[in-house]
Design a protein around this motif. Sequence first.
Motif, PDB file in Angstrom:
ATOM      1  N   ILE A   1       0.886  -1.244   0.008  1.00 49.64           N
ATOM      2  CA  ILE A   1       0.006   0.146   0.113  1.00 49.64           C
ATOM      3  C   ILE A   1       0.952   1.342  -0.051  1.00 49.64           C
ATOM      4  CG2 ILE A   1      -1.789   1.222   1.408  1.00 49.64           C
ATOM      5  CD1 ILE A   1      -2.643  -1.077   2.684  1.00 49.64           C
ATOM      6  N   ILE A   2       0.654   2.253  -0.985  1.00 49.27           N
ATOM      7  CA  ILE A   2       1.503   3.321  -0.978  1.00 49.27           C
ATOM      8  C   ILE A   2       0.634   4.207   0.035  1.00 49.27           C
ATOM      9  CG2 ILE A   2       1.917   5.177  -2.699  1.00 49.27           C
ATOM     10  CD1 ILE A   2       3.292   2.645  -3.671  1.00 49.27           C
ATOM     11  N   ALA A   3       1.686   4.439   1.365  1.00 51.51           N
ATOM     12  CA  ALA A   3       1.391   5.262   2.114  1.00 51.51           C
ATOM     13  C   ALA A   3       2.262   6.749   2.169  1.00 51.51           C
ATOM     14  CB  ALA A   3       1.043   4.702   3.344  1.00 51.51           C
ATOM     15  N   ALA A   4       3.392   6.631   1.532  1.00 49.26           N
ATOM     16  CA  ALA A   4       4.228   7.652   1.646  1.00 49.26           C
ATOM     17  C   ALA A   4       5.349   7.536   0.446  1.00 49.26           C
ATOM     18  CB  ALA A   4       5.299   7.386   2.775  1.00 49.26           C
TER      19      ALA A   4
ATOM     20  N   GLY B   1       3.410  15.832  -0.440  1.00 49.32           N
ATOM     21  CA  GLY B   1       2.169  15.174  -1.257  1.00 49.32           C
ATOM     22  C   GLY B   1       2.328  13.769  -0.945  1.00 49.32           C
ATOM     23  N   MET B   2       1.020  13.348  -0.914  1.00 48.09           N
ATOM     24  CA  MET B   2       0.636  11.703  -0.555  1.00 48.09           C
ATOM     25  C   MET B   2       0.439  11.225  -2.000  1.00 48.09           C
ATOM     26  SD  MET B   2       0.470   9.712   1.804  1.00 48.09           S
ATOM     27  CE  MET B   2       0.011  10.583   3.333  1.00 48.09           C
ATOM     28  N   LEU B   3       1.019   9.989  -2.232  1.00 47.88           N
ATOM     29  CA  LEU B   3       0.686   9.345  -3.207  1.00 47.88           C
ATOM     30  C   LEU B   3      -0.122   7.922  -2.728  1.00 47.88           C
ATOM     31  CD1 LEU B   3       0.978   7.949  -6.175  1.00 47.88           C
ATOM     32  CD2 LEU B   3       3.199   6.923  -5.570  1.00 47.88           C
TER      33      LEU B   3
ATOM     34  N   LYS C   1      -3.162   8.431  -7.532  1.00 50.70           N
ATOM     35  CA  LYS C   1      -3.827   9.582  -6.832  1.00 50.70           C
ATOM     36  C   LYS C   1      -2.398  10.321  -6.057  1.00 50.70           C
ATOM     37  CE  LYS C   1      -7.104  11.669  -3.745  1.00 50.70           C
ATOM     38  NZ  LYS C   1      -8.434  11.195  -2.997  1.00 50.70           N
ATOM     39  N   TRP C   2      -2.253  11.736  -6.752  1.00 49.50           N
ATOM     40  CA  TRP C   2      -1.325  12.416  -5.766  1.00 49.50           C
ATOM     41  C   TRP C   2      -2.172  13.665  -5.171  1.00 49.50           C
ATOM     42  CZ3 TRP C   2       3.900  11.483  -5.073  1.00 49.50           C
ATOM     43  CH2 TRP C   2       4.585  10.606  -5.639  1.00 49.50           C
ATOM     44  N   GLU C   3      -1.927  14.059  -4.074  1.00 53.11           N
ATOM     45  CA  GLU C   3      -2.487  15.003  -3.584  1.00 53.11           C
ATOM     46  C   GLU C   3      -1.763  15.709  -2.605  1.00 53.11           C
ATOM     47  OE1 GLU C   3      -7.228  15.623  -1.689  1.00 53.11           O
ATOM     48  OE2 GLU C   3      -6.257  13.905  -1.475  1.00 53.11           O
TER      49      GLU C   3
ATOM     50  N   LEU D   1      -4.482  18.381  -7.277  1.00 55.24           N
ATOM     51  CA  LEU D   1      -4.865  16.806  -7.401  1.00 55.24           C
ATOM     52  C   LEU D   1      -4.404  16.217  -8.693  1.00 55.24           C
ATOM     53  CD1 LEU D   1      -6.452  14.092  -6.323  1.00 55.24           C
ATOM     54  CD2 LEU D   1      -8.406  15.376  -7.805  1.00 55.24           C
ATOM     55  N   LEU D   2      -3.697  15.292  -8.845  1.00 62.94           N
ATOM     56  CA  LEU D   2      -3.408  14.455 -10.054  1.00 62.94           C
ATOM     57  C   LEU D   2      -3.929  13.074  -9.797  1.00 62.94           C
ATOM     58  CD1 LEU D   2      -2.512  14.060 -12.800  1.00 62.94           C
ATOM     59  CD2 LEU D   2      -0.280  13.843 -11.970  1.00 62.94           C
ATOM     60  N   GLU D   3      -4.969  12.715 -10.151  1.00 55.33           N
ATOM     61  CA  GLU D   3      -5.773  11.459 -10.057  1.00 55.33           C
ATOM     62  C   GLU D   3      -6.116  10.808 -11.485  1.00 55.33           C
ATOM     63  OE1 GLU D   3      -9.196   9.175  -7.531  1.00 55.33           O
ATOM     64  OE2 GLU D   3      -8.966  11.360  -7.418  1.00 55.33           O
ATOM     65  N   TYR D   4      -5.701   9.696 -11.657  1.00 54.83           N
ATOM     66  CA  TYR D   4      -6.246   8.843 -12.804  1.00 54.83           C
ATOM     67  C   TYR D   4      -6.226   7.367 -12.652  1.00 54.83           C
ATOM     68  CZ  TYR D   4      -0.953   8.649 -13.352  1.00 54.83           C
ATOM     69  OH  TYR D   4       0.369   8.419 -13.016  1.00 54.83           O
ATOM     70  N   ASP D   5      -7.086   6.732 -13.623  1.00 55.04           N
ATOM     71  CA  ASP D   5      -7.293   5.487 -13.383  1.00 55.04           C
ATOM     72  C   ASP D   5      -6.381   4.807 -14.689  1.00 55.04           C
ATOM     73  OD1 ASP D   5      -8.968   5.315 -11.307  1.00 55.04           O
ATOM     74  OD2 ASP D   5     -10.562   5.146 -12.791  1.00 55.04           O
ATOM     75  N   VAL D   6      -5.568   3.725 -14.412  1.00 56.63           N
ATOM     76  CA  VAL D   6      -4.724   3.070 -15.394  1.00 56.63           C
ATOM     77  C   VAL D   6      -5.624   1.643 -15.411  1.00 56.63           C
ATOM     78  CG1 VAL D   6      -2.654   1.936 -16.247  1.00 56.63           C
ATOM     79  CG2 VAL D   6      -2.722   4.047 -15.005  1.00 56.63           C
TER      80      VAL D   6
END
Length: 627
Positions: free
Chosen positions: A11-14, A72-74, A86-88, A192-197
């Motif tokens: 899980i990406i938390a950092a 920023g959180m990924l 999701k980057w925010e 916010l940079l968020e996208y589905d792949v």
Amino acid sequence: MARLSLALLGIIAAYHTIYALEISGSGGRYIILIFPGHGKATTIFKYGNETVLRGYIGYGKNAKREYNNEDGMLTVTPLRNGFNIKWETNQTDFEFKDCFEFQDDVHWFGGPQRKQQHWPLEKMEIDGSEAYVLKQLDNFSVAEYYWLTSKGVYIHVNERTPLFVDQNVHEPGKLCFIARAQAPYINRTRVLLEYDVIIEDNAREAHLHAIKNVLGKPSGHPNPKMVKEPIWTTWAKYKAKINDSIVLEFAEGIRKQNYSAGQLEIDDAWEKCYGAQEFDTSPEKFSDIENTIKKLKELDFRVTLWVHPFVDDDCHPRSEEGKKNGYFVKDPSGGDRATWWNGQNSHQIDFTNPDAAKWYTERLRKLQKNPGIDAFKFDAGETNYGPQPSVYNIDPELVPNALSKHYVETCAQFGDLIEVRSAWRTQSLPIFIRMIDKDSNWGIENGLYTLVTTLFQMNLNGYPMVLPDMIGGNGYGQLPDAELIVRWTQANTFMPAMQFSYLPWEITSKKFDAPKIVKKFVDLHAEKSDIILEAMKEAVKSGHPVNPPIWWIAPEDPIALACDTEYLVGEKILVAPILEQGATSRKIYLPAGNWTDGNNGKKYKGPVTIDAYPAPIDVLPWFTRDA
């Protein structure tokens, strides 16, 4: 490649950790590997041992610092057949930037409408210094946040992302998605940079997944009369020099040449002033407009009118009404001056304001009652005419493209005989979307070649009800000659509608009978219109494109995936128009299947290449796909 289960390996938390996410099923394993480094991370999407997408995420920075855990959180969230990235950050001076490589064996589709409509998309250049929003500049009137690859991967960016796109300019060989809270994206509280792949078996399956889950499909199709009969417009032939007698002369000439009446559009310069939405009834213009409309209908024409979303400042009393009631788009300081191609001191109606939209539509309803207009050609709709940056009384994270969406939704209230030219998340509307104005030339510079590639761009963004621009182009810079008119007519024959302004019988050649050839293909279009309508009905049912590229029926065929000069009608007809000046033959590729030549009945078994199909000036190569 069934996707049956999800296994979360990390899980990406950092930012400073290596993570992997896996999707496994009976067909193999999909893995995303993220290798963070200083300021960026290499990201590889794999199916088994095959890399289907390679990117570099985490390029973002500002003048002060690189990414760190506080900036920023990924987060990466597994989906059934892909991932949400999701980057925010709540630091609005920050920038996120994720890039994906153009691999030699991968083609890209989707992206924006452009004057140079390269296809496949990896040939295109997009400068990331300009916001990725609907704008008049460079014909950017259809620009969904959607990209698709020949490997069966699509990327869909969240509409709340303040998106800039750089492609082959500052990052050669890459497609980069950039998020920054910069004009026209204002009043943001976060970046916010968020996208589905999403990863599917092939491009067709990926696009169908996108239609079902993010793009949507049309709820209906335009009136069949717009498909079966020509559309005649005054614009290219007359430009703004129109009046009662010219419009009637135009219509009577059409009927004398034994063409079906169809739809006649009165274009620019009919108003008292821009924004009045009332006819100029001066003696030299439309003093007898009620009689003119009556005569047009007696000639069996449906009558439509060119309209726009602007009010010039000197158009009284409309400009005073709009200012008093707050109907115009404003900037943060309250300024409301707009600039468009017909006015440098104007105002753009704010369609995010329901009262302003009502004010606009009520005046159009009056025109329908008197003098009896049947429908409208709605022009413009992009975001950049109003004062910049523009402010709307809606969710600021949907600004500015929401203006275009509200405008097109307002236009759609006027039924199935209309056309619009801009689109933003309005795939569900049952209306024609017109290609942007084409120039009267042959090539990639907004000419005949781009008639086909723009057709692909619109269909692959979820807009299958495409109205091609006028046959022969608009005559900007130069007028079309007989050869261009004939070849343009042929290329347009199996597209949803045929739109004329330059009259075929007025363009002649000493080498061939241009009027006769044009009429032949107008008649062929009418003859095959039921097949086009059948493809439209399938688009309503399943979201399938009406005019897809030929890879739609051969999504793993590398030749088909690269082809940009042949198109399909549904899955039944393949069209290979002549797009080069002076050409009398062309190479044609037929994908797998049994094919019958529409001109001579000759049979072919694909995949097969016809190296030099003979196509003299009166021949359009086309083939039917046998069941």
